[in-house]
Design a protein around this motif. Structure first.
Motif, PDB file in Angstrom:
ATOM      1  N   ARG A  59      -1.198  44.903  70.922  1.00 50.86           N
ATOM      2  CA  ARG A  59      -0.163  44.513  69.971  1.00 50.86           C
ATOM      3  C   ARG A  59       0.836  43.608  70.697  1.00 50.86           C
ATOM      4  O   ARG A  59       1.943  44.009  71.034  1.00 50.86           O
ATOM      5  CB  ARG A  59       0.522  45.747  69.380  1.00 50.86           C
ATOM      6  CG  ARG A  59      -0.389  46.615  68.525  1.00 50.86           C
ATOM      7  CD  ARG A  59      -0.883  45.886  67.282  1.00 50.86           C
ATOM      8  NE  ARG A  59      -1.764  46.703  66.447  1.00 50.86           N
ATOM      9  CZ  ARG A  59      -3.087  46.696  66.519  1.00 50.86           C
ATOM     10  NH1 ARG A  59      -3.695  45.895  67.405  1.00 50.86           N
ATOM     11  NH2 ARG A  59      -3.811  47.457  65.732  1.00 50.86           N
ATOM     12  N   THR A  70     -14.804  40.686  73.974  1.00 55.92           N
ATOM     13  CA  THR A  70     -14.654  39.452  73.212  1.00 55.92           C
ATOM     14  C   THR A  70     -15.110  38.246  74.028  1.00 55.92           C
ATOM     15  O   THR A  70     -15.613  37.269  73.468  1.00 55.92           O
ATOM     16  CB  THR A  70     -13.196  39.252  72.766  1.00 55.92           C
ATOM     17  OG1 THR A  70     -12.342  39.218  73.911  1.00 55.92           O
ATOM     18  CG2 THR A  70     -12.757  40.364  71.838  1.00 55.92           C
ATOM     19  N   ASP A  90      -2.886  40.633  68.267  1.00 60.05           N
ATOM     20  CA  ASP A  90      -2.675  41.940  67.655  1.00 60.05           C
ATOM     21  C   ASP A  90      -4.001  42.414  67.080  1.00 60.05           C
ATOM     22  O   ASP A  90      -4.267  42.275  65.871  1.00 60.05           O
ATOM     23  CB  ASP A  90      -1.614  41.851  66.545  1.00 60.05           C
ATOM     24  CG  ASP A  90      -0.216  41.646  67.071  1.00 60.05           C
ATOM     25  OD1 ASP A  90      -0.033  41.617  68.300  1.00 60.05           O
ATOM     26  OD2 ASP A  90       0.709  41.514  66.253  1.00 60.05           O
ATOM     27  N   VAL A  91      -4.848  42.983  67.916  1.00 58.15           N
ATOM     28  CA  VAL A  91      -6.217  43.314  67.509  1.00 58.15           C
ATOM     29  C   VAL A  91      -6.655  44.619  68.169  1.00 58.15           C
ATOM     30  O   VAL A  91      -6.029  45.107  69.109  1.00 58.15           O
ATOM     31  CB  VAL A  91      -7.212  42.187  67.892  1.00 58.15           C
ATOM     32  CG1 VAL A  91      -6.793  40.855  67.303  1.00 58.15           C
ATOM     33  CG2 VAL A  91      -7.343  42.073  69.401  1.00 58.15           C
ATOM     34  N   ASP A  92      -7.750  45.160  67.661  1.00 55.92           N
ATOM     35  CA  ASP A  92      -8.398  46.323  68.266  1.00 55.92           C
ATOM     36  C   ASP A  92      -9.713  45.867  68.886  1.00 55.92           C
ATOM     37  O   ASP A  92     -10.487  45.126  68.262  1.00 55.92           O
ATOM     38  CB  ASP A  92      -8.665  47.396  67.213  1.00 55.92           C
ATOM     39  CG  ASP A  92      -7.381  47.921  66.593  1.00 55.92           C
ATOM     40  OD1 ASP A  92      -6.397  48.072  67.342  1.00 55.92           O
ATOM     41  OD2 ASP A  92      -7.371  48.171  65.376  1.00 55.92           O
ATOM     42  N   TYR A  95      -5.675  33.346  72.842  1.00 57.77           N
ATOM     43  CA  TYR A  95      -6.045  33.677  71.465  1.00 57.77           C
ATOM     44  C   TYR A  95      -5.962  32.474  70.536  1.00 57.77           C
ATOM     45  O   TYR A  95      -6.641  32.420  69.496  1.00 57.77           O
ATOM     46  CB  TYR A  95      -5.149  34.812  70.965  1.00 57.77           C
ATOM     47  CG  TYR A  95      -5.543  35.442  69.657  1.00 57.77           C
ATOM     48  CD1 TYR A  95      -6.856  35.855  69.403  1.00 57.77           C
ATOM     49  CD2 TYR A  95      -4.589  35.676  68.665  1.00 57.77           C
ATOM     50  CE1 TYR A  95      -7.207  36.448  68.198  1.00 57.77           C
ATOM     51  CE2 TYR A  95      -4.919  36.277  67.467  1.00 57.77           C
ATOM     52  CZ  TYR A  95      -6.236  36.657  67.228  1.00 57.77           C
ATOM     53  OH  TYR A  95      -6.573  37.255  66.029  1.00 57.77           O
ATOM     54  N   SER A 155      -6.353  49.009  71.903  1.00 61.01           N
ATOM     55  CA  SER A 155      -5.433  48.427  70.926  1.00 61.01           C
ATOM     56  C   SER A 155      -4.463  47.488  71.629  1.00 61.01           C
ATOM     57  O   SER A 155      -3.808  47.870  72.596  1.00 61.01           O
ATOM     58  CB  SER A 155      -4.652  49.529  70.211  1.00 61.01           C
ATOM     59  OG  SER A 155      -3.765  48.986  69.254  1.00 61.01           O
TER      60      SER A 155
END
Length: 275
Positions: free
Chosen positions: A131, A187, A120-122, A158, A129
């Motif tokens: 979620r 990332t 759940d990150v931007d 994650y 986004s």
């Protein structure tokens, strides 16, 4: 890289939205496996379906037994152990688990780990986004299973950012950590390799990370760079881009020597504070 025949391979994929097409891609790839047995084949996160929405993934979850039967048959046909990356399994509240199954060469599902940490990150990419918790139910259990390759600890994507989970797996005896993933490009460029290497070094385990790569039908872009890393932090195999296998050999004699020479786990003073 060891000259010993590989006992672990990881398949980098660019999964689409159609599970039948993704299964066909897997079946074709398995025809190209090395001959040595026993052999563990590792798939990336969302290998079966990389949908445009949670609603579409939930539809696949409701038919998951059909695909698990196909996976079981492939294991028996090729006499392989298979980690499924993740497939959707029905949960409560109109959600699904991101389930990582481990099948043996008889086609039996011997372990299941449900992804614990949800994304759940931007992120600074086209999706922007994420979620995951909107449709995915988080798991609770730490899973280690004995296999011919060593004791395997199961994680997903994650989870890689949470060292407490990896230390908990190591305390339960894990020797090989599986990290099926679909890392974003930003990332991945920043953190993928350092995190994988850190997890291998701190737990003194082999880390096998099968990844998604490329631009997918759902609009997502993933980083690739599937890797196998030794307990000393060496990159034994890497595939930066494209679809295909990497392979390596998990040498438990080497692992045990590293642990004898530097007994990190016995030196750990924060056991009670970790997961």
């Amino acid at each position: 890289m060891s000259t010993v025949s590989p006992n672990i391979v990881a398949l980098q994929m660019c999964s689409g939205t159609n599970p039948d097409e993704n299964m066909a891609t897997l079946a074709n790839a398995l025809n190209k496996l090395p001959a040595a047995r026993p052999l563990l084949v590792c798939l990336p996160e969302a290998f079966l379906v990389f949908s445009k929405s949670g609603h579409e993934t939930l539809k696949v979850a409701k038919r998951i037994s059909h695909y698990k039967k196909q996976l079981s048959l492939l294991c028996k046909k090729h006499a392989i152990w298979l980690n499924t990356g993740t497939v959707p399994e029905p949960s409560k509240n109109n959600k699904y688990y991101a389930a990582s199954h481990l099948f043996n060469e008889q086609g039996e599902c011997v372990a299941t780990y449900n992804k614990m940490h949800l994304f759940d990150v931007d992120v600074a990419d086209k999706t922007a986004s994420y979620r995951e918790s909107d449709f995915t139910q988080s798991g609770d259990d730490v899973v280690v299973v004995a296999t011919p390759f060593g004791k395997i600890g199961l994680t997903v994507c994650y989870d890689l950012r949470f060292s407490g989970l990896f230390n908990a797996l190591a305390r339960q005896g894990a020797e090989i950590m599986l990290v099926p993933s679909a890392f974003t490009v930003p990332t991945g460029q920043a953190h993928w390799q350092p995190l994988l290497t850190a997890r291998a070094i701190e737990t003194q385990c082999y880390v096998v990370a099968a990844a998604q790569y490329g631009t997918h039908q759902n609009g997502r872009q993933t980083y690739g760079h599937s890797m196998i890393i030794s307990p000393w932090g060496e990159q034994l195999a890497t595939r930066e881009n494209g679809v295909g296998f990497i392979s390596g050999y998990a040498d438990l004699n080497q692992l045990n020597k590293i642990r004898r020479d530097m007994p990190v786990q016995s030196h750990q003073r924060f056991r009670e504070h970790l997961l």
